[in-house]
Every structure is written in C-alpha cells, then in structure tokens.
Design an enzyme around this catalytic site. Structure first.
Site: not given
Ligand SMILES: Cc1ncc(COP(=O)(O)O)c(C=O)c1O
Lengths: 415, 85
Positions: A190, A218, A249
């Site tokens: 990310s 992502h 996202k």
């Molecule tokens: C790689 C990754 N996993 C999980 C999440 C968390 O997602 P959520 O907003 O659904 O909790 C994010 C969000 O920032 C992320 O970038």
C-alpha cells in the site's frame, strides 16, 4: 476526579511531542461525494476550496457511481437499514451470502466470508486457523492490520526482507519443524505500490508445504487482465490459500472486507474468527452497492483498462518532470521526499495549487522515507492529470527538488 | 568462544536486518529500542542461536531487552551455553 491533572498533563505533553516532531496528523473535511473533483474545508473553518483528489483509494471511480448509488437506495428499501445483530444470531441476509458467492467466483477461490472491514478480516483470520505449533512468515512491509492480526495469534512469527524470495526460502528451512507454515504478504504494497512476487512465492511454498495468505486490498477489482487481483497478474489463480480484501477501496469504497480461500479455512473463520463472531457485519445498503460494483466490473474491463492507461500517463509525467518515484506499475505512485516536514510542506503547496495529495511519514512509513503517495483513479480524466502534473512541477521547482537524487534531497532537507 | 560468537551475531544481524545503505552496527548499537529490528524479527535469530549452540532459551528470557544489542545477545547465549556444560 479520575482524569487528574497529572494524567491530562502526560497526554498533553505526549501530543505536543508528536506535534514538535512534525508528525501530527490533521483531518481535512470534504463537503462533496468522493470523486476526482472534490470540495474541501481546510484548515477547519476555512472557505470551501475545489481541488483535484490525488490520494483516494477510489481506483475504479465507483465510489459515487450513479448505478451503485441507485442499487444502494434499492437495497435500503428492500432490506432495510440495520441488522441489529451479529451474523450468527440474526444478522445474515440472503444478500450477504449472495455477495460471498460472487466474491468466490470473482476471486477464483473455494469460499468467502464477509467481515465488517478488511482490518477485521486480518485481525481474525490468523487466530482462527493457526496455533502455537505453527509459524507465520511475513514480509516486513505488510500492512499494519496484518501485523495486528498476527500479534493476536499464538503462532510463532518471523519476517523476511521485503520481497526477498531467497530469504523466504531460508526461513522456510529454518522453521521446517513447525506443524504448519503460513507465508503472508500484501498483493500490492500500500505504501510503495509494488507487487508481490506471487508466482515465485507459490512455487517456493509448494516445495516446502507452506500456505500463502495475500492481502489484496490494493488490487482487487483492477490488477490483472480482468481485475481479479495480483494472483491473476502473477498467474496463480486457485493457488493462493487465503485472500483477504476490502470493499473500502476500488470495490465501491464504502466499507467491509472478506476472507476468501480454501473451504476449510473459511469455515474455521466462520466458527472462530472473533471480529466475525462479535461484531455486526456489512450493512445491507452497503452490500447492495457492492453487489452492483461486482456486476459492473464482471461485465467489462473498461474501468480497469482506463485506470492502467491513466497510471502509466501519470508515472511517465512525474518521471519526466524529475521526481524520485518508487518503482512499480500500479496506480499507487509514491513521490519520495524522505524528510517528514518537506513532505508536509510540499503537500500544503500542492493544496494551494488546487491539488489534494497527502504527505506520509513515520510511523506510517519507515523513518526518512517520507513521501507523497499519489493514487490514480479511473475517475480521473486526462485534464485532471495534466493539471496535477503542472502543479507538481511548479511546487517541485519551488522546493528545488526536480532532477535531484535521493542523496541530494536528503543533503538539502535532512533525513 | 566470545569473540567468534560476537562477530557471528553481528554478521547475522547485519545480514538479516540491515538495509544495504544503513550505518554499520557496533556491538552496542541498540537494536530493538533503536528501531533497527522489530521485536518479532528476533525470532529467527533466537532459533538460529538455539540450533547452532544446541541450547534452548525460554520465551520469558528472550525479552526485547535481552536482545537489544550484540553484546547483550552474546551474554545471553553464553549464560545458557554455560548452564548446559
Ligand atoms: C493492505 C490493506 N489491508 C487492509 C486495509 C484495511 O481495510 P479496511 O478499511 O477494509 O479495514 C487497508 C486499508 O488501509 C490496507 O491498505
């Protein structure tokens, strides 16, 4: 009074420390729906300003898509607003299961379980499937939510250098005596925007009988020829044992996440994962919106194709302008500034030019790795990108960082 | 054994945890409290030392403090190696 002056003073000093270190985060209030063009109040109380958003995870431009909004309205009418229950008591509707089945088909897995968020999916999955006799081997740059989930689990935890497959193989040998081995990575990282080497990883893991878990938050919806994710891009569909991903996202951007993968592992989550058991799942209105998103992207690759073209255009433009970028080929394009204060100053100057792009610094990224993470969307038109590029170039000149190397930027602004 | 052990631990930590452009380590560089190594990643060093010296360091002794510098790690290993002998 329980909250004594001493307690308050301690927190005040701590907050001041964060501020003095230039690490203080402040929200900007957006008064419009999420899109390429937004209206922002910043700082609080300032008049609204129209800016171009260059830092949303709205990769496919579906966050405010009229068809998605319409489907959400219909869901609200037909399934109501709230469930007032966790899934296993009386909080599961037909559309929850329908979305799980759609995700299973889309990701090419065996089964799927929804979670309130991907953070919750990651918090719950490890403890549900592993014990103290097992080992988790994670990439050192995985998302914070994976780190937290791993912490909640009694399995041994080891790490490998970022995307270093030789190191992975050494670690699998070192931990050969463990009952099960689970290798954990982000699909697209990310903060850096690079892609995990899933083909190599799967090959090595097959050799050592290790399972693979990928967080494709992502990637889901746009990476790979038909947008299935990094497993499609790397040619390993059906070989990833667990995929976790988010609906927050590209897939509509509202909220929610899931664990998808081997049937037994998903079922273990249904029986054991605490965020599934003890927290309400995704609201019906959001499920209805996501179902429409899945329809849209299953029918046509038009949006992910446009995103790919936009991202290539943007990356080329910034490179030619003379910025230091992290290499990659995803819509995450980090502009490296190294120094936390510089990242914030550049962000502020961009805002003055009508461009919304946030500085990232410790602890979100390692020390002296501060950056502005730009994120491209299928909702951007070329005129947005041209305007943003002009602003970046102007600000880059102002701070005299164009054409400068990492060492030169650090020499000028510090680590 | 002390010098050999010291250099071996230093080399291991350098190879395992440092990025190519990092400052070189000394025997006293704070590893965990200095943010060079996160406490999770100490697991592999612990297992490596246990295998190499045929010792077993119980989890309650393998604290972030006990692993916070090459010198401290060496002291820990020597203590357990002596116990065994
Ligand atoms: C790689 C990754 N996993 C999980 C999440 C968390 O997602 P959520 O907003 O659904 O909790 C994010 C969000 O920032 C992320 O970038």
């Amino acid at each position: 009074m329980g909250y004594s002056d001493k307690i308050r003073g301690t927190y005040q000093a701590q907050l001041k420390g964060i501020q003095d270190a230039g690490l203080f985060k402040q929200e900007r209030f957006i008064h419009s729906p999420q899109a390429a063009d937004i209206e922002v109040e910043f700082p609080a109380g300032a008049p609204l300003k129209k800016v171009i958003n260059m830092c949303a995870n709205n990769y496919l431009g579906l966050s405010s898509h009229p068809e998605v909004i319409k489907a959400a309205h219909e869901g609200l009418e037909t399934r109501g607003y709230g469930m007032s229950s966790v899934r296993f008591i009386c909080g599961t509707q037909d559309i929850h299961r329908e979305l799980e089945q759609k995700m299973t088909a889309f990701l090419g897995t065996e089964d799927t379980l929804l979670f309130p968020s991907c953070m919750d999916a990651n918090a719950g999955v490890f403890e549900a499937i592993l014990t103290k006799d097992d080992v988790i081997i994670s990439d050192r740059l995985v998302h914070a939510s994976l780190v937290d989930g791993i912490r909640l689990c009694s399995a041994m935890h080891d790490t490998i250098k970022h995307s270093d497959m030789e190191h992975l193989e050494e670690k699998l040998q070192l931990h050969a005596d463990k009952r099960f081995k689970l290798v954990v990575t982000d699909g697209v990282f990310s903060m850096d925007g690079d892609t995990a080497k899933l083909d190599e990883m799967v090959r090595i893991c097959e050799k050592y009988d290790a399972m693979v878990l990928v967080d494709d938050s992502h990637s889901s919806g746009f990476i790979g020829k038909t947008g299935r994710g990094t497993h499609e891009k790397c040619g390993v569909v059906g070989k990833i044992d667990v995929i976790t991903t988010t609906f927050g996202k590209a897939l509509g951007g509202a909220s929610g996440g899931c664990v998808s993968g081997r049937r037994e592992l998903v079922e273990m989550c249904r029986q054991r994962a605490r965020p599934y058991l003890f927290s309400n799942t995704i609201a019906p209105v959001v499920v209805s919106g996501v179902l429409k998103v899945m329809d849209i992207i299953s029918k046509s690759t038009e949006r992910r194709d446009k995103l790919e073209r936009n991202a290539a255009y943007w990356r080329k433009g910034l490179t030619e302008a003379g910025f230091v970028l992290k290499e990659g080929d995803t819509p995450i394009v980090p502009v490296m500034l190294f120094n936390a204060k510089l990242a914030q100053d550049v962000s502020q100057s961009l805002y003055d030019e009508g461009i919304y792009a946030i500085g990232f610094f410790f602890p979100v990224v390692p020390q002296s790795q501060a950056r502005i993470r730009t994120q491209i969307s299928a909702g951007h038109e070329i005129h947005h990108l041209e305007q943003a590029l002009a602003a970046f170039t102007k600000v880059g000149k102002k701070f005299d960082i164009l054409g400068k190397t990492k060492q030169e930027i650090i020499a000028k602004y510090g680590m | 054994m002390a010098d050999e052990l010291k250099d071996m631990v230093l080399n291991y930590v350098t190879k395992e945890y440092l990025e190519d452009d990092s400052e070189p380590l000394t025997y006293d560089t704070p590893l965990i409290s200095g943010g060079i190594v996160d406490s999770f990643s100490m697991v592999s060093l612990k297992r490596f030392l246990e295998n190499k010296y045929a010792i077993s360091i119980p989890d309650e002794e393998a604290t972030p403090e006990a692993f916070d510098s090459v010198n401290k790690i060496v002291a820990l290993v020597q203590r357990f190696a002596a116990k065994k002998a």
